[in-house]
Design a protein around this motif. Structure first.
Motif, PDB file in Angstrom:
ATOM      1  N   VAL A 142      -3.859  16.543   4.805  1.00  0.00           N
ATOM      2  CA  VAL A 142      -2.561  16.044   4.380  1.00  0.00           C
ATOM      3  C   VAL A 142      -1.595  16.325   5.521  1.00  0.00           C
ATOM      4  O   VAL A 142      -1.398  17.489   5.902  1.00  0.00           O
ATOM      5  CB  VAL A 142      -2.071  16.733   3.087  1.00  0.00           C
ATOM      6  N   THR A 161     -10.591  15.649   6.156  1.00  0.00           N
ATOM      7  CA  THR A 161      -9.574  15.036   5.302  1.00  0.00           C
ATOM      8  C   THR A 161      -8.413  16.015   5.268  1.00  0.00           C
ATOM      9  O   THR A 161      -8.592  17.181   4.917  1.00  0.00           O
ATOM     10  CB  THR A 161     -10.107  14.793   3.880  1.00  0.00           C
ATOM     11  N   ALA A 215       0.843  -1.191   0.000  1.00  0.00           N
ATOM     12  CA  ALA A 215       0.000   0.000   0.000  1.00  0.00           C
ATOM     13  C   ALA A 215       0.881   1.245   0.000  1.00  0.00           C
ATOM     14  O   ALA A 215       1.954   1.253   0.596  1.00  0.00           O
ATOM     15  CB  ALA A 215      -0.896   0.011   1.231  1.00  0.00           C
ATOM     16  N   ILE A 216       0.415   2.276  -0.686  1.00  0.00           N
ATOM     17  CA  ILE A 216       1.138   3.540  -0.743  1.00  0.00           C
ATOM     18  C   ILE A 216       0.158   4.653  -0.424  1.00  0.00           C
ATOM     19  O   ILE A 216      -0.930   4.713  -0.992  1.00  0.00           O
ATOM     20  CB  ILE A 216       1.763   3.774  -2.133  1.00  0.00           C
ATOM     21  N   ASN A 217       0.533   5.527   0.489  1.00  0.00           N
ATOM     22  CA  ASN A 217      -0.259   6.699   0.822  1.00  0.00           C
ATOM     23  C   ASN A 217       0.683   7.894   0.732  1.00  0.00           C
ATOM     24  O   ASN A 217       1.350   8.256   1.691  1.00  0.00           O
ATOM     25  CB  ASN A 217      -0.843   6.574   2.224  1.00  0.00           C
ATOM     26  N   LYS A 218       0.772   8.512  -0.438  1.00  0.00           N
ATOM     27  CA  LYS A 218       1.701   9.604  -0.689  1.00  0.00           C
ATOM     28  C   LYS A 218       0.992  10.694  -1.471  1.00  0.00           C
ATOM     29  O   LYS A 218       0.317  10.421  -2.450  1.00  0.00           O
ATOM     30  CB  LYS A 218       2.900   9.090  -1.481  1.00  0.00           C
ATOM     31  N   VAL A 219       1.151  11.947  -1.031  1.00  0.00           N
ATOM     32  CA  VAL A 219       0.527  13.087  -1.672  1.00  0.00           C
ATOM     33  C   VAL A 219       1.609  14.100  -2.017  1.00  0.00           C
ATOM     34  O   VAL A 219       2.476  14.385  -1.185  1.00  0.00           O
ATOM     35  CB  VAL A 219      -0.510  13.750  -0.729  1.00  0.00           C
ATOM     36  N   LYS A 260       1.129  12.564   3.594  1.00  0.00           N
ATOM     37  CA  LYS A 260       0.191  11.451   3.462  1.00  0.00           C
ATOM     38  C   LYS A 260      -1.222  11.935   3.759  1.00  0.00           C
ATOM     39  O   LYS A 260      -1.437  12.858   4.542  1.00  0.00           O
ATOM     40  CB  LYS A 260       0.580  10.303   4.378  1.00  0.00           C
ATOM     41  N   LEU A 261      -2.174  11.321   3.109  1.00  0.00           N
ATOM     42  CA  LEU A 261      -3.578  11.665   3.253  1.00  0.00           C
ATOM     43  C   LEU A 261      -4.139  10.987   4.493  1.00  0.00           C
ATOM     44  O   LEU A 261      -3.926   9.782   4.702  1.00  0.00           O
ATOM     45  CB  LEU A 261      -4.346  11.213   2.008  1.00  0.00           C
ATOM     46  N   THR A 262      -4.837  11.763   5.345  1.00  0.00           N
ATOM     47  CA  THR A 262      -5.434  11.204   6.553  1.00  0.00           C
ATOM     48  C   THR A 262      -6.890  11.645   6.660  1.00  0.00           C
ATOM     49  O   THR A 262      -7.284  12.677   6.109  1.00  0.00           O
ATOM     50  CB  THR A 262      -4.688  11.651   7.825  1.00  0.00           C
ATOM     51  N   HIS A 263      -7.660  10.871   7.371  1.00  0.00           N
ATOM     52  CA  HIS A 263      -9.057  11.179   7.659  1.00  0.00           C
ATOM     53  C   HIS A 263      -9.254  11.065   9.164  1.00  0.00           C
ATOM     54  O   HIS A 263      -8.695  10.174   9.802  1.00  0.00           O
ATOM     55  CB  HIS A 263     -10.002  10.197   6.961  1.00  0.00           C
TER      56      HIS A 263
END
Length: 146
Positions: free
Chosen positions: A98, A96, A2-6, A80-83
């Motif tokens: 970053v 939401t 998994a990749i969570n990169k913005v 990274k994107l967070t909620h």
């Protein structure tokens, strides 16, 4: 895997303010990214489209962006994107954001405001140790014809 990169490049929407969250510095600010408009083949005008992003910076990165990141400053943000959700006055709100790992100031909003060179700030990583020793590829080649 998994990749969570913005990766974002845009302008800061308001002057960031640093605050203290349980002994840790944190800065929140908005970032505007604009997709330029265009004209379709049939002559229809498509206007510019601006998206707003909520950015969160922690610790030393929070202090740097609070000091140098003025409203209108063009920045590169990597994170990274967070909620998350929070109860505000009995109402559940969803956010939401970053979370920034790296922020680079690309241009100041006014050219008369000091050093025009970009400023780069990066969150320290716990695994970062001493810099690797230079290799033969890192040294300049004196035999180049130019």
């Amino acid at each position: 895997m998994a990749i969570n990169k913005v990766f974002l490049i845009g302008n800061i929407g308001q002057d960031p303010v640093v605050r203290d969250a349980a002994g840790t510095k944190v800065t929140n600010f908005t970032l505007a990214t604009t997709e330029k408009g265009y004209i379709k083949k049939d002559g229809t005008q498509v206007p510019d489209k601006t998206e707003w992003h909520d950015i969160v910076a922690w610790r030393g990165l929070a202090e740097v962006i609070a000091k140098y990141g003025l409203k209108g400053t063009k920045v590169f943000v990597e994170g990274k994107l967070t909620h998350r959700k929070a109860d505000v006055g009995g109402t559940t709100r969803y956010y939401t954001e970053v979370v920034a790992d790296n922020i680079e100031l690309l241009a100041r909003p006014n050219k008369e405001q000091g050093n025009p060179n970009p400023i780069q700030a990066q969150q320290p990583t716990p695994a970062s140790g001493p810099a690797p020793a230079p290799t033969a590829f890192d040294e300049p080649d004196d035999e180049l014809p130019f």
